[in-house]
Design an enzyme around this catalytic site. Structure first.
Site: not given
Ligand code: AMP
Length: 279
Positions: A30-31, A33, A36-37, A61, A151, A154
């Site tokens: 969802m940007g 970034l 983690g992403h 969502q 997540d 998720q």
């Molecule tokens: P989001 O942009 O928050 O929807 O996350 C996109 C993807 O990045 C999802 O698969 C999340 O689980 C993953 N994600 C978010 N935060 C982290 C993190 N701190 N470490 C690893 N993966 C992450």
């Protein structure tokens, strides 16, 4: 990196690449970034020949309107980060590309998964997650989908949706990437002010405390102590629970089996989630 805005364009590009033998890895986001992403992009780069990411803040969502309205948007920086990470394709759809006129959302039978933890606290959230990932996997034929363990629930929901829909897609789950003080990286962290940001390490401290102090038998005491740490740091706890791998809530522990601690807590109006394997 090639940027696509139209579903039909990216689909035909990917189909063409696949017909020449490309294996696709997909990192939906969802940007806003962070590392983690980017760590997921790195895993996709090392395991597939065509790395694709998407940025789409999915309204269906969000069960809380203001959370959606305040969701951070940093698109130019995101593009730079993806490019630097070596991402090959970026899908940046409009709302209409994902949910075209007349789109009717299916209902996904998620069963138990939708009744606990995030499912219980955020009614409709996982239906929205399934809708968007279902659409994205239809537009982006994916061999390996890279998701983050942060997540945890998720990941289980998406795995179930993939089974229900029969997508030929494997999931790889990447470890949670944390800031130096233990706070799990999250797009929502930028909404914390500097004091809240310092206090936010309380989530990691509570999870680590549980990991270091969990004992066979009744789990009530260690959970209460964990909640106490959250409160001391200024959090209002939504839930803090100990579960098995299937997310069934544990009240006692046999001293042997795997235990996961999962937490959702508010710092002001920012809701943060995290989890840790504690046994
Ligand atoms: P989001 O942009 O928050 O929807 O996350 C996109 C993807 O990045 C999802 O698969 C999340 O689980 C993953 N994600 C978010 N935060 C982290 C993190 N701190 N470490 C690893 N993966 C992450």
């Amino acid at each position: 990196m090639i940027l696509f805005k139209k579903a039909s364009d990216i689909l035909s590009f990917i189909e063409n690449q696949r017909s020449k033998g490309a294996q696709t890895g997909f990192v939906p986001t969802m940007g806003a970034l962070h590392q983690g992403h980017i760590s997921l992009v790195g895993q996709s780069k090392s395991q597939t020949s065509l790395c694709i990411s998407s940025i789409f803040v999915n309204p269906t969502q969000f069960n809380n309107k203001s959370d959606f309205e305040k969701y951070p948007i940093t698109i130019e920086k995101d593009i730079e980060m993806l490019e630097a990470a070596g991402c090959d394709l970026l899908f940046l759809p409009s709302l209409d590309e994902i949910y075209p006129h007349g789109f009717k959302a299916p209902f996904y039978e998620l069963g138990y998964l939708e009744t606990v933890l995030e499912g219980a606290s955020r009614p409709g959230h996982y239906q929205g997650v399934c809708q968007v990932v279902d659409r994205l996997l239809t537009i982006i034929p994916t061999d390996i989908l890279f998701l983050g363990r942060k997540d945890y629930q998720q990941c289980m929901v998406i795995e179930k949706m993939i089974n229900i829909r029969g997508f030929d897609t494997r999931i790889i789950i990447g470890d949670t990437i944390r800031e130096q003080d233990g706070l799990a990286m999250s797009s929502r962290n930028v909404r914390l002010n500097s004091l809240e940001r310092k206090q936010a390490t309380g989530i990691f401290k509570a999870l680590t405390y549980i990991k270091n102090n969990i004992q066979q038998g009744d789990l009530g005491k260690v959970l209460e102590e964990g909640k106490g740490i959250l409160t001391q740091h200024g959090f209002v706890t939504d839930y803090l629970q100990l579960t098995n791998r299937e997310l069934q809530i544990l009240e006692t522990w046999d001293g042997k089996s795997e235990v996961i601690a999962l937490v959702a807590a508010y710092m002001g109006d920012v809701r943060l989630i995290d989890n840790m394997k504690v046994a």
